[in-house]
Design an enzyme around this catalytic site. Sequence first.
Site, short mmCIF file in Angstrom:
data_model
loop_
_atom_site.label_atom_id
_atom_site.label_comp_id
_atom_site.label_asym_id
_atom_site.label_seq_id
_atom_site.Cartn_x
_atom_site.Cartn_y
_atom_site.Cartn_z
N ASP A 45 -2.23 0.66 0.94
CA ASP A 45 -2.55 -1.66 0.43
C ASP A 45 -1.75 -2.09 -0.01
OD1 ASP A 45 -5.02 -2.35 1.47
OD2 ASP A 45 -5.99 -0.57 0.44
N ASP A 186 -12.44 -4.41 5.48
CA ASP A 186 -11.25 -4.19 3.99
C ASP A 186 -12.12 -4.75 2.20
OD1 ASP A 186 -9.75 -2.99 2.12
OD2 ASP A 186 -7.81 -3.75 3.27
C1 DX5 Z 1 -8.24 -4.94 -1.27
C2 DX5 Z 1 -7.56 -3.65 -0.70
C3 DX5 Z 1 -8.69 -2.67 -0.32
C4 DX5 Z 1 -8.96 -2.48 -1.14
C5 DX5 Z 1 -10.32 -0.94 -1.03
O1 DX5 Z 1 -7.18 -6.17 -1.84
O2 DX5 Z 1 -6.69 -4.27 0.21
O3 DX5 Z 1 -8.15 -2.08 0.37
O4 DX5 Z 1 -8.48 -1.97 -2.41
O5 DX5 Z 1 -10.89 -0.78 -2.21
P1 DX5 Z 1 -12.52 -1.28 -2.32
O6 DX5 Z 1 -13.11 -0.26 -0.91
O7 DX5 Z 1 -12.42 -0.29 -3.69
O8 DX5 Z 1 -13.15 -2.26 -2.21
ZN ZN Z 2 -6.52 -3.32 2.50
#
Ligand code: DX5
Ligand code: ZN
Length: 231
Positions: A45, A186
């Site tokens: 990310d 996601d």
């Molecule tokens: C959201 C990101 C995600 C997120 C996933 O901003 O794109 O990839 O961090 O993390 P979890 O699974 O904790 O929601």
């Molecule tokens: Zn992501």
Amino acid sequence: MTGTSGDLKGGKKFLLAPSILDADQLSLGEEIRKVKNELDWVHIDVMDGHFVPNLSYGPGLISSIRSGFPDMFIDVHLMVEPSERFVGMFAEERPDILTVQAEATNHIHRVLQSIKDAGIRPGIAINPGTPVSVAETVLHMADLVLILTVNPGFGAQKFLPEAAAKLKELVRFRAVHSLGFLIEVDGGIRADNAGFLVSTGCDVLVAGSAIFRGGDPALAAAEIRKSALGG
Ligand code: DX5
Ligand code: ZN
């Protein structure tokens, strides 16, 4: 069906893509190694403190993961604006997929084309407040569509259930138009919703905090996998 989704899935029912955002940042290599046998892709990310209210990684991390894990499938999710300013520097690091946000450019067609021209599979991400229709005219160019199931910026947020309607809409659109993109979800994915999401038609599950915030990332990933298969 056009596109490469069949090849990318390799006959699997779904793919698991741990996001390292919530892993121990001092030991990223070690954290990836812990889940290596349970993951299909690693999800990175990238945040710019502008499109989203958080800062994370630059292209150097992709390069380091590529050297440390030469066979790793690297799934890069850019949450940066404008997308066109960043695509070149990330494409240079040869990720396997490079996904841009539909909202982060006025020129989504050109941006997707520039990723394709660089020989990388392009993905398009849509925020919870963005309708699927915004991306419809460019979905034929994408190898992946990422549905954000939280507002992007941070890990460990709660899954937004309204995203399920978007998933169904995309599954339908893909079938009607004989397209081949994979659908990735996601945000807020954990063992208790993985089964439902996979049975509704998503192909790739991203999970960050559910994997890295507990004591045992491999066990947590295996639990998500088990629930996704049973769903
Ligand atoms: C959201 C990101 C995600 C997120 C996933 O901003 O794109 O990839 O961090 O993390 P979890 O699974 O904790 O929601
Ligand atoms: Zn992501």
